[in-house]
Design a protein around this motif. Structure first.
Motif, PDB file in Angstrom:
ATOM      1  N   GLY A  53       0.832  -1.199   0.000  1.00 15.41           N
ATOM      2  CA  GLY A  53       0.000   0.000   0.000  1.00 15.41           C
ATOM      3  C   GLY A  53       0.863   1.243   0.000  1.00 15.41           C
ATOM      4  O   GLY A  53       2.087   1.177  -0.093  1.00 15.41           O
ATOM      5  N   LYS A 107       0.891   5.505   1.600  1.00 15.08           N
ATOM      6  CA  LYS A 107       0.188   6.486   2.425  1.00 15.08           C
ATOM      7  C   LYS A 107       0.747   7.880   2.202  1.00 15.08           C
ATOM      8  O   LYS A 107       1.911   8.068   1.854  1.00 15.08           O
ATOM      9  CB  LYS A 107       0.234   6.123   3.901  1.00 15.08           C
ATOM     10  CG  LYS A 107       1.596   5.963   4.493  1.00 15.08           C
ATOM     11  CD  LYS A 107       1.421   5.540   5.941  1.00 15.08           C
ATOM     12  CE  LYS A 107       2.764   5.242   6.567  1.00 15.08           C
ATOM     13  NZ  LYS A 107       2.636   4.758   7.934  1.00 15.08           N
ATOM     14  N   CYS A 125      -3.910   3.903   1.157  1.00 12.17           N
ATOM     15  CA  CYS A 125      -4.633   3.049   0.207  1.00 12.17           C
ATOM     16  C   CYS A 125      -3.779   1.824  -0.053  1.00 12.17           C
ATOM     17  O   CYS A 125      -2.558   1.879   0.023  1.00 12.17           O
ATOM     18  CB  CYS A 125      -4.942   3.805  -1.080  1.00 12.17           C
ATOM     19  SG  CYS A 125      -3.510   4.517  -1.870  1.00 12.17           S
ATOM     20  N   ASP A 161      -7.639  -1.695  -3.509  1.00  8.07           N
ATOM     21  CA  ASP A 161      -8.611  -0.645  -3.183  1.00  8.07           C
ATOM     22  C   ASP A 161      -9.074   0.072  -4.444  1.00  8.07           C
ATOM     23  O   ASP A 161      -8.301   0.244  -5.396  1.00  8.07           O
ATOM     24  CB  ASP A 161      -7.972   0.419  -2.272  1.00  8.07           C
ATOM     25  CG  ASP A 161      -7.817  -0.073  -0.850  1.00  8.07           C
ATOM     26  OD1 ASP A 161      -8.337  -1.171  -0.549  1.00  8.07           O
ATOM     27  OD2 ASP A 161      -7.170   0.640  -0.039  1.00  8.07           O
ATOM     28  N   VAL A 167      -9.929   3.581  -5.924  1.00 10.40           N
ATOM     29  CA  VAL A 167      -9.585   4.970  -5.574  1.00 10.40           C
ATOM     30  C   VAL A 167     -10.089   5.948  -6.633  1.00 10.40           C
ATOM     31  O   VAL A 167     -10.405   5.557  -7.762  1.00 10.40           O
ATOM     32  CB  VAL A 167      -8.049   5.158  -5.415  1.00 10.40           C
ATOM     33  CG1 VAL A 167      -7.540   4.489  -4.161  1.00 10.40           C
ATOM     34  CG2 VAL A 167      -7.315   4.668  -6.651  1.00 10.40           C
ATOM     35  N   LYS A 199     -10.544   7.893  -1.857  1.00 11.23           N
ATOM     36  CA  LYS A 199     -10.987   6.505  -1.990  1.00 11.23           C
ATOM     37  C   LYS A 199     -12.388   6.444  -2.556  1.00 11.23           C
ATOM     38  O   LYS A 199     -13.206   7.338  -2.334  1.00 11.23           O
ATOM     39  CB  LYS A 199     -10.969   5.826  -0.630  1.00 11.23           C
ATOM     40  CG  LYS A 199      -9.632   5.241  -0.312  1.00 11.23           C
ATOM     41  CD  LYS A 199      -9.791   4.117   0.669  1.00 11.23           C
ATOM     42  CE  LYS A 199      -8.432   3.720   1.192  1.00 11.23           C
ATOM     43  NZ  LYS A 199      -8.537   2.866   2.350  1.00 11.23           N
TER      44      LYS A 199
END
Ligand SMILES: Nc1ncnc2c1ncn2[C@@H]1O[C@H](COP(=O)(O)OP(=O)(O)OP(=O)(O)O)[C@@H](O)[C@H]1O
Length: 784
Positions: free
Chosen positions: A77, A79, A85, A89, A91, A164
């Motif tokens: 992921g 950040k 995220c 995911d 987005v 998101k």
């Protein structure tokens, strides 16, 4: 002092969907601040990792990449501040204006190429209803916040992520929002989407309906999701060698050789079946006839696209072989075949087909002297590619033609391109901004755009920005732009953009050589094929071809010459017929009108009986007068056409003009052609003359215009002043007055005004004919 907190790029969580993209409104920041760096989130972050990461941060980029590679930790992921995220995911990604796209993160990695010096992600796109371009395949049950999961991917920097998204099934959505509406005050507003189908946007085929949560739960389903959408939709329509279809019309279009590359069609095709992509399916299903002039974009005045073909003549509407011959020889009719351009056709075709299939950008620079079939070949390629789209063998593409001669200001090209892509008419400056963003930011738009930039020489601007942009955009990662730049000179990019830039652009170059006399013969003969009778004798064709090839190898000129000869022969035949009628006429029979009968029955070779009848009906005296066959184009007719065209007092006067007057006429013609208005301002003609000087490779012209021009431009500040002075200094004002006196131009100069209006006082054809092959001003636009 701490820097003032910039307004966050993410301070706009409030969003709402408008068919495809999501409009965002400013609201509270919930995702973090703009200026913070993105950091990776690794699979398992131990305290050792945390220390190492801290150390990594102090390293240079290259070392950081190396360090990341050696740590052997999987990135799961990313950040930025408090926003996180992960792979899997959904987005929101920044789109143009205040909009966003939705995609699933499939991979995260450090950019390795030079340009990817950032943290990157691979996204799988969702597509909104607006992204479905094929209107006939749009679904009518699409909900306001519905998205289709697609098989399209893009690699983009993490910086394109802005928040998101929450993708759910219809059931989940209905359970939460039974009214089908999300209130603006809700935190789901603009972020919750329904997905119940997959769509391959290149072929516009959908999967059956599914429940989102059944097929996608998260990261572990990314691959399966892709396989599912791929296997349940029709993938790319890669062209295969196509068996003969029931549709004979389409078979006529594309003639595949063993290697699968279509050749220029040898058979006459149904021209009215050639359409630009927009209208094709709809119109086909509705059984309407199309002409090549039907374009994807609705054209509003005053912006203008040149239609694919400009004259489509229905053979049934033509009555005499002369008329058929005249029409088929006419330069604005769309030829059934393009002999002698097979190689060029196939090179352009393969390039375009590959770029469309791969969804990549490409720029082809096509050069060649006037009348060498550049435009005709490119249009034929586009027509055939379009036929492949119709036959579902090739992915859809947008086609737009921008003609340098038909835009009043080169910057209008931006507006035309944007309109082709999106259908919106905006100002050139705004269009440029939108295009820059469109081509450099990710978007699920998968439809490639083919732009024909014809008469590129005319798009030269002061700082060459228009040309540069159109050459440069195809290389941008997200452009899917295929530019076909057509110009008369081979080295236009080098001359206008510098060697360094033009070599960086990596243009594919194709040069169209002038036609030889054999080739011109083939071209004329192919244009005459299907004309009943033998209207033009073979040695006349050969003579015309030789005459033209000796000077220019210009098919336009050869065709014009033959067409004029056919007109002469036709007039002779009509006169002969009339004479015969008059001789035969009995006093109580009113003579038949020649227009009613035309020259139809007077054609030799068409019907032997007819011919015999015609000759029989000649009086002895008329037979004596007649030294050549009537109603056929012979070498003598061609000579007459050439002679007629070049020996009038007007022609002689034009050819004897001094250089300044010839330049003035070249500039005036260019200006009139560019604006489509029959007159021009003196200042604009002078500007045009300066531009011609800039473009010209003719030493005398360059010396004459550029040297003088420099002197003038450095002297004066105001453009208007400059124009007036330039006109004087270049001798163009004097030239205009001389030409006006001779009636070649009309000049309206009001007292006290510096800016007079100029118009041509004779037909532009006359000027072109006289100066088209004039060595002094060759290539300044008289030839076309
Ligand atoms: N090989 C060919 N077969 C049949 N017609 C041809 C051929 N080549 C050119 N022509 C015809 O000659 C005319 C001029 O061709 P075209 O406009 O394509 O030339 P061009 O190279 O683009 O010229 P310009 O640079 O002046 O625009 C057109 O009517 C075209 O149909």
């Amino acid at each position: 002092m701490a820097p003032a907190r910039k307004k966050s790029r993410l301070e706009q969580a409030r969003q709402y969907l408008t068919s495809g993209t999501i409009q965002r409104e400013d609201s509270d920041d919930e995702l973090g601040q703009d200026d913070l760096p993105w950091e990776w989130i690794y699979e398992e972050e131990t305290s050792h990792d945390a220390t190492q990461k801290k150390a990594e941060r102090t390293l240079t980029l290259r070392k950081r990449k190396a360090a990341a590679l050696t740590t052997d930790r999987r990135i799961i992921g990313a950040k930025m501040g408090s926003f996180e995220c992960k792979i899997g995911d959904a987005v929101l990604l920044k789109a143009e204006g205040n909009k966003a796209w939705v995609g699933i993160i499939c991979e995260l990695y450090d950019g390795e190429e030079e340009e990817d010096d950032d943290k990157m992600a691979k996204f799988m796109w969702f597509s909104g209803e607006k992204e479905i371009r094929n209107k006939s395949k749009k679904r009518d049950d699409c909900l306001e916040n519905e998205l289709y999961i697609t098989t399209a991917f893009d690699l983009n920097p993490l910086t394109t992520i802005i928040g998101k998204a929450n993708v759910v099934s219809l059931e989940t959505f209905n359970a939460k929002y039974p009214s089908g509406q999300i209130k603006k005050s809700s935190k789901d507003y603009g972020k919750m989407f329904v997905c119940r189908r997959g769509c391959n946007t290149r072929t516009t085929t959908y999967t059956e309906e599914f429940k989102w949560e059944d097929i996608y739960k998260g990261v572990e389903d990314v691959e399966a999701l892709q396989v599912f959408v791929d296997s349940h939709t029709k993938s790319t329509r890669k062209k295969q060698a196509r068996p003969k279809t029931d549709n004979a019309d389409l078979d006529d279009f594309v003639v595949n050789d063993e290697d699968g590359i279509p050749r220029t069609p040898k058979k006459r095709r149904r021209l009215n079946e050639v359409a630009t992509p927009t209208s094709k399916r709809k119109d086909q299903t509705h059984g309407k006839f199309l002409t090549p002039t039907h374009k994807r974009i609705v054209i509003k005045k005053p912006l203008e696209f040149t239609p694919l073909g400009t004259r489509i003549i229905s053979p049934s509407a033509l009555s005499s072989p002369f008329q058929i011959a005249r029409n088929q020889l006419h330069v604005s009719s769309v030829p059934a075949a393009l002999p002698c351009r097979e190689e060029e056709f196939s090179t352009v075709y393969s390039h375009l087909e590959a770029a469309i299939t791969e969804g990549s950008g490409s720029c082809i620079y096509i050069s060649g002297t006037p009348g060498t079939g550049k435009t005709a070949t490119v249009r034929e390629v586009v027509a055939q590619l379009n036929a492949s789209v119709l036959a579902e063998e090739l992915d859809d593409f947008i086609f737009v033609e921008i003609n340098g001669m038909k835009v009043t200001d080169p910057h209008q090209s931006y507006s035309l391109l944007w309109e082709a892509l999106r259908g919106d008419r905006v100002s050139p400056a705004h269009a440029l901004e939108l295009l820059e963003r469109e081509f450099s930011t990710p978007s699920p738009r998968r439809v490639p755009c083919v732009v024909l930039m014809d008469e590129l020489d005319q798009l030269v601007t002061k700082n060459q920005s228009v040309m540069y942009n159109f050459f440069n955009w195809p290389g941008l990662r997200h452009s899917r732009l295929i530019v076909l730049a057509v110009a008369n000179t081979m080295d236009l990019p080098e001359r206008t953009l510098s060697n360094k830039i033009s070599s960086r652009l990596g243009l594919t170059r194709i040069t169209f050589p002038g036609y030889t006399h054999d080739q011109l013969m083939q071209i004329i003969q192919s244009r005459l094929s299907g004309v009943p009778g033998h209207v033009v004798q073979p040695d006349a064709v050969q003579f015309a071809a030789r005459k033209v090839a000796a000077v220019s190898g210009d098919a336009r000129r050869a065709l014009d010459m033959c067409r004029r000869a056919v007109e002469i022969a036709e007039a002779e035949a009509i006169a002969k017929e009339q004479e015969a009628e008059d001789n035969d006429a009995v006093p109580d029979t009113p003579s038949k009108s020649k227009s009613r009968r035309g020259a139809k029955s007077a054609l030799p070779g068409k019907d032997k009986g007819n011919t015999a009848e015609m000759h029989d009906s000649q009086t002895p005296s008329s037979r004596q007068k007649q030294s050549k066959p009537v109603g056929v184009v012979t070498i003598a007719t061609i000579k007459q056409a050439i002679n007629e065209a070049t020996s009038s007092p007007l022609q002689q006067y034009l050819r004897a003009l001094p250089l300044a007057s010839k330049l003035f006429l070249a500039a005036l013609l260019a200006r009139i052609r560019r604006t489509g208005v029959g007159e021009a301002l003196m200042g604009d003609v002078v500007e045009e003359a300066k531009r011609l000087g800039l473009m010209s490779q003719l030493q005398p012209v360059q010396r004459y215009l550029l040297a003088e021009n420099e002197e003038v431009t450095t002297k004066s500040a105001s453009t208007r002043q400059m124009d007036a002075k330039a006109a004087r200094a270049l001798g163009l004002g004097k030239a205009a007055l001389d030409l006006a006196e001779a009636g070649i131009v009309g000049v309206e100069s009001r007292r006290g005004e510096r800016v007079g209006r100029v118009r041509l006082g004779v037909g532009d054809e006359e000027v072109r004919l006289a100066l088209g092959e004039d060595e002094e001003v060759k290539g300044l636009g008289f030839g076309s």
